[in-house]
Enzyme design. Sequence first.
Site, PDB file in Angstrom:
ATOM      1  N   ASP A 162      -1.068   4.351  -1.999  1.00 51.96           N
ATOM      2  CA  ASP A 162      -2.330   4.998  -2.360  1.00 51.96           C
ATOM      3  C   ASP A 162      -2.399   6.380  -1.690  1.00 51.96           C
ATOM      4  O   ASP A 162      -2.534   7.414  -2.352  1.00 51.96           O
ATOM      5  CB  ASP A 162      -3.500   4.106  -1.895  1.00 51.96           C
ATOM      6  N   ASP A 189      -6.890  -4.772  -5.975  1.00 54.52           N
ATOM      7  CA  ASP A 189      -6.347  -4.635  -4.627  1.00 54.52           C
ATOM      8  C   ASP A 189      -7.413  -5.114  -3.623  1.00 54.52           C
ATOM      9  O   ASP A 189      -8.579  -4.713  -3.713  1.00 54.52           O
ATOM     10  CB  ASP A 189      -6.048  -3.129  -4.429  1.00 54.52           C
TER      11      ASP A 189
HETATM   12  P1  13P Z   1      -1.208   3.449   1.906  1.00 59.02           P
HETATM   13  O1  13P Z   1      -2.485   3.839   2.567  1.00 59.02           O
HETATM   14  O2  13P Z   1      -0.049   3.485   2.874  1.00 59.02           O
HETATM   15  O3  13P Z   1      -0.925   4.220   0.689  1.00 59.02           O
HETATM   16  O4  13P Z   1      -1.332   1.913   1.487  1.00 59.02           O
HETATM   17  C1  13P Z   1      -2.047   1.551   0.337  1.00 59.02           C
HETATM   18  C2  13P Z   1      -2.260   0.093   0.238  1.00 59.02           C
HETATM   19  O5  13P Z   1      -1.642  -0.705   0.912  1.00 59.02           O
HETATM   20  C3  13P Z   1      -3.271  -0.373  -0.735  1.00 59.02           C
HETATM   21  O6  13P Z   1      -3.458  -1.750  -0.669  1.00 59.02           O
END
Ligand code: 13P
Length: 306
Positions: A254, A81
């Site tokens: 996340d 990510d």
């Molecule tokens: P959140 O913080 O909304 O869970 O998003 C996670 C995300 O986009 C990781 O790349």
Amino acid sequence: MLVTNKEIQVEAQKGKYAVGAFNTSNVEITQAIIEAHEELNAPVIIATSTSAIKYCGIDVLSSVVRTMAQKAKIPVSLHLDHGTDYDLIIGCIRNGWTSIMIDGSHAPLEENIALTKEIVKICHATGISVEAELGRLGGIEDNISVDERDARLTDPAEAVRFVNETQCDTLAIAIGTSHGAYKFKGEAKLAFDRLEEIRNRVDVPLVLHGASSVIPEIIEKANKYGADLGAAKGVPIEDIKKAISLGITKVNIDTDLRLAFTAGIREILSEKPELFDPRKIIGAGRALIKEVVKNKIEVLGSAGKA
Ligand code: 13P
């Protein structure tokens, strides 16, 4: 079985559903994510941030996810990510990641294109799919001007050029979401018009970052047992469903898992002060994450699609 994001998202695009990309940084979170998907027969993307890899160790995290993925009957992708560091990207390739995100979204367009192209060349030579990002994440606040808002959101014409020139496999777009538990001050606002225009002009599967809903019941539970989460606010479920209906095929989550872990652990520590077995304490966090992930699978429509 281990697959790439591209394989998972191309199927999702055909079937008009989305797959969750859930972030992990340890054994228990990975177990909760994979078990929930196995039980509902859904494909899944396991996302790992740079900080998660540093926290766990690249070889350890790779072993944990890959071992569980290889045992699972469902398709699982191991995804980096927001990759920004060349050495880390190469490290992930060498350690068995099946998907890489190159995030050049903070650089000017030409630089983002050049950087993405380079990573695509390396990854495609090794059978790994690439997600790239165009536009900057951030809430659409009432007090920012239309020009400012437009500058942040992904520009549809730029998206066409970006995808053609970089040959990225999937594209993360900015339509008003942001990372974390405090996404909106007032009502949630997403630029669905942008999403629709991009979908009409670009072929590759699209990705929505910052898609946690910051589930009110979980916030309530965490606060009941001592957390102080103030005005936490996420993307409403209805907006996630609308984004999927308009072409999003990967939904990044996340924050909702972090909140569930916290709420589960706070509850058991408070309810059973005599406990000191880490397995029982962390296990309570794992159980609540699994419940949350199962709900997400239903919202995204990925149940039964493995
Ligand atoms: P959140 O913080 O909304 O869970 O998003 C996670 C995300 O986009 C990781 O790349």
